[in-house]
Design a protein around this motif. Structure first.
Motif, short mmCIF file in Angstrom:
data_model
loop_
_atom_site.label_atom_id
_atom_site.label_comp_id
_atom_site.label_asym_id
_atom_site.label_seq_id
_atom_site.Cartn_x
_atom_site.Cartn_y
_atom_site.Cartn_z
N PRO A 155 -37.56 -7.89 -5.97
CA PRO A 155 -38.89 -6.29 -7.09
C PRO A 155 -38.08 -6.13 -8.42
O PRO A 155 -39.03 -5.73 -8.99
N GLN A 156 -37.21 -6.32 -8.55
CA GLN A 156 -36.31 -5.89 -10.09
C GLN A 156 -36.63 -6.79 -11.14
O GLN A 156 -36.38 -5.96 -12.37
N GLY A 157 -36.25 -7.92 -11.09
CA GLY A 157 -37.37 -8.63 -12.81
C GLY A 157 -36.42 -9.56 -12.88
O GLY A 157 -35.83 -10.12 -13.81
N ASN A 158 -35.19 -9.45 -12.43
CA ASN A 158 -33.50 -9.65 -13.10
C ASN A 158 -32.85 -10.49 -12.39
O ASN A 158 -32.14 -11.25 -13.47
N THR A 159 -33.24 -11.29 -11.19
CA THR A 159 -32.94 -12.31 -10.49
C THR A 159 -33.77 -13.04 -10.27
O THR A 159 -34.47 -13.18 -9.40
N LEU A 160 -33.31 -14.55 -10.03
CA LEU A 160 -34.46 -15.50 -10.13
C LEU A 160 -33.64 -16.15 -8.29
O LEU A 160 -32.03 -16.94 -9.08
N ALA A 161 -34.18 -16.31 -7.73
CA ALA A 161 -34.08 -17.42 -6.69
C ALA A 161 -34.80 -19.15 -6.72
O ALA A 161 -35.99 -19.58 -6.81
N VAL A 162 -33.87 -20.43 -7.19
CA VAL A 162 -34.80 -21.33 -7.26
C VAL A 162 -34.43 -22.43 -5.94
O VAL A 162 -33.45 -22.65 -5.77
N ALA A 163 -34.96 -23.10 -6.11
CA ALA A 163 -35.07 -24.08 -4.68
C ALA A 163 -34.44 -25.59 -5.64
O ALA A 163 -35.68 -25.99 -6.14
N SER A 164 -33.56 -25.47 -5.63
CA SER A 164 -33.03 -27.59 -6.11
C SER A 164 -33.40 -28.37 -5.48
O SER A 164 -32.89 -28.30 -4.19
N GLY A 165 -32.97 -29.47 -5.55
CA GLY A 165 -33.09 -31.27 -5.05
C GLY A 165 -31.88 -31.36 -5.36
O GLY A 165 -30.94 -32.52 -4.55
N ASP A 166 -30.44 -30.47 -5.52
CA ASP A 166 -28.88 -30.99 -6.03
C ASP A 166 -28.71 -31.23 -4.52
O ASP A 166 -28.73 -29.82 -3.69
N ALA A 167 -28.09 -32.33 -3.95
CA ALA A 167 -27.01 -32.14 -2.73
C ALA A 167 -26.19 -31.54 -2.48
O ALA A 167 -25.08 -30.93 -3.22
N GLY A 168 -25.98 -29.70 -1.84
CA GLY A 168 -25.20 -29.21 -1.50
C GLY A 168 -25.14 -27.53 -2.81
O GLY A 168 -24.44 -26.68 -2.51
N LYS A 169 -26.14 -28.19 -3.61
CA LYS A 169 -26.28 -26.78 -4.28
C LYS A 169 -28.13 -26.73 -4.15
O LYS A 169 -28.83 -26.55 -4.84
N GLU A 170 -28.69 -26.67 -2.25
CA GLU A 170 -30.03 -26.75 -2.81
C GLU A 170 -30.52 -25.46 -3.00
O GLU A 170 -32.03 -25.03 -3.42
N MET A 171 -29.41 -23.90 -3.09
CA MET A 171 -30.35 -22.73 -3.77
C MET A 171 -29.17 -22.38 -4.39
O MET A 171 -28.69 -22.49 -5.04
N ARG A 172 -29.84 -21.89 -5.63
CA ARG A 172 -29.55 -21.49 -6.95
C ARG A 172 -29.81 -20.07 -7.34
O ARG A 172 -31.12 -19.77 -6.74
N LEU A 173 -28.93 -18.97 -7.60
CA LEU A 173 -29.88 -17.80 -8.16
C LEU A 173 -29.54 -17.95 -9.65
O LEU A 173 -28.17 -17.62 -10.17
N ASP A 177 -30.97 -11.40 -18.29
CA ASP A 177 -30.93 -10.41 -18.81
C ASP A 177 -32.10 -10.16 -19.81
O ASP A 177 -32.92 -10.45 -19.19
N ASN A 178 -32.42 -8.81 -20.33
CA ASN A 178 -33.79 -8.87 -20.74
C ASN A 178 -34.61 -9.76 -22.19
O ASN A 178 -35.36 -9.03 -22.30
N THR A 179 -33.84 -10.53 -22.46
CA THR A 179 -34.56 -11.37 -23.19
C THR A 179 -34.69 -12.41 -22.50
O THR A 179 -35.54 -14.36 -22.91
N GLY A 180 -34.58 -12.52 -21.20
CA GLY A 180 -35.35 -13.88 -20.67
C GLY A 180 -34.17 -14.82 -19.68
O GLY A 180 -34.48 -16.03 -19.23
N THR A 181 -32.92 -14.88 -20.80
CA THR A 181 -32.17 -16.22 -20.93
C THR A 181 -31.27 -15.39 -19.94
O THR A 181 -30.33 -14.58 -19.06
N PRO A 182 -30.78 -16.86 -18.88
CA PRO A 182 -29.93 -16.34 -17.39
C PRO A 182 -28.57 -16.60 -18.17
O PRO A 182 -27.46 -16.87 -19.49
N LYS A 183 -27.91 -15.43 -17.54
CA LYS A 183 -26.73 -15.10 -17.89
C LYS A 183 -25.85 -15.69 -16.51
O LYS A 183 -24.27 -15.50 -17.27
#
Length: 423
Positions: A155-173, A177-183
């Motif tokens: 809801p704050q708009g600063n963290t994404l959660a992605v469902a990945s197909g990589d084994a053992g890394k199926e969830m990514r947070l 930052d305020n430019t939309g770039t992953p930090k």
């Protein structure tokens, strides 16, 4: 006969005597859509793509108020896949950035048929970060793991959660930052070892992420928290529970109390998928969780993966694709419907009304900010030649038996439209 003066005519116009209501009434700053140009909807039944060699996947930004000249619309060439339905994109709450999962890569221009359905589509690992502020949207690209399936934003708009197909890394947070770039990117394994997560939805209160696994027919909950160093964590919260035959899409009620799941039973195919079901799940959110439970379930329409919940939590609307995706000669081709359900405070769903409409494969639906209208993404129509998709709009009347009324206007977008996001 005395002719009216220009001043008198101007007075009539400005005082509203000739004024008419606009054909689209929708409360929002803007809408973002995705169109998958590689796929025709009927390819799900017969494999034929019916592609135009000049058409390309595109993201469309539509800003309000609307302008008939199209000056309020802009596009960007963003590769995307309708195989993800409307799970492929999120927009930040302020409307500045869109994050789009590619899902599957583009097909070569010479490819005219799919030999193995969506399994024949190229694998992808990219996420596009689209800046919506410029007159012409711009994009950056990052990797988010092989074959990403779904994305959600807090809801704050600063963290994404992605469902990945990589084994053992199926969830990514993915913290941005305020430019939309992953930090920072933090990975976590699937709550069920080696099980593929096919949908993820952040709870409106920001404390949990619900997930769906089609392969195991389960839905469950992860608790989100920050440790002492402000590093994000995801921890399974309670055991997942079985829901139906092919749980596809989930949506929280605005108070985070209920999680509504659409079970489509079967994927779209030449024989049709048959009727589906809706499940209302109440998660246990206590520090020591009890068992999650299904508090309501109800028969639903065919291929009803697209779903939305009203801002006040009183209704659920489902777009049923039916067999609209079948080849044009099929009796069900081009025929879809909307189902409107009342949702009470105990989580019980009641069917209020159903509305057939002409359109192929509606795959995404959202309320406007007022809760008085919905936007529906339509992939295409029973048209020949230079085909298009569209965003269609319906007026919502609330009450014990909520109803819809189709608006006269629609917004045409490139064919293959499968995602609509309102901001």
């Amino acid at each position: 006969m005395k002719k009216p003066s220009l001043i008198a005519l101007a007075t009539v116009i400005t005082t509203g005597v000739f004024a008419q209501q606009e054909p689209i009434q929708f409360t929002a700053k803007g809408i973002v859509t995705l169109s998958d140009a590689d796929m025709s909807a009927s390819a799900l039944a017969d494999g034929n793509l019916y592609r135009s060699k000049t058409s390309r996947d595109v993201l469309t930004v539509i800003k309000f108020p609307l302008d008939r000249s199209g000056q309020n619309m802009a596009t960007a060439p963003i590769s995307n896949s309708s195989a993800l339905y409307d799970k492929a994109a999120v927009v930040t709450p302020n409307g500045r950035f869109a994050f789009v999962l590619e899902g599957h890569g583009p097909l070569g221009d010479s490819v005219s048929t799919l030999k193995d359905g969506v399994k024949g589509l190229p694998a992808a690992a990219r996420m596009f970060i689209v800046d919506l502020a410029p007159a012409k949207p711009t994009a950056k690209v990052v990797s988010v793991g092989n074959l990403p399936m779904a994305i959600t934003i807090n809801p704050q708009g600063n963290t994404l959660a992605v469902a990945s197909g990589d084994a053992g890394k199926e969830m990514r947070l993915v913290e941005i930052d305020n430019t939309g770039t992953p930090k920072r990117v933090v990975t976590a394994p699937s709550p069920v070892p080696n099980a593929r997560i096919t949908d993820m939805v952040w709870s409106p209160n920001g404390n949990f992420i619900a997930y769906i696994m089609e392969d195991t027919q389960e839905v469950g909950l992860m608790k989100y928290s920050l440790d002492a160093s402000k590093k994000p964590n995801l921890v399974p919260h309670g055991k997942p529970i079985k829901v139906g035959g092919l749980p596809a899409t989930g949506r929280f009620s605005p108070d985070s109390k209920f999680f509504i799941v659409s079970d489509i039973k079967k994927g779209a195919n030449a024989q049709g998928a048959g009727k589906g079901e809706l499940f209302v799940v109440q998660f246990s959110t206590e520090d020591t969780p009890a068992e999650h439970k299904v508090v309501s379930q109800l028969a639903a329409g065919e291929s009803g993966e697209a779903m939305t919940v009203s801002p006040d939590g009183s209704m659920v609307i489902v777009a049923n694709a039916g067999q609209s995706y079948q080849p044009f000669g099929n009796a069900g081709a081009g025929k879809s419907s909307l189902s409107v359900y009342a949702l009470d405070k105990e989580g019980k769903l009641t069917l209020a009304n159903e509305y057939p409409f002409d359109g192929i494969m509606p795959q995404s639906i959202e309320f406007d900010k007022s809760g008085n209208a919905i936007a529906v993404a339509v992939s295409e129509y029973l048209d020949y030649g230079d085909r298009t998709g569209a965003i269609e709009f319906w007026k919502v009347t609330k009450g014990d038996k909520p109803s819809l009324e189709k608006m006269a206007g629609k917004i045409s977008v490139p064919r293959g439209c499968h995602t609509v996001r309102v901001y």
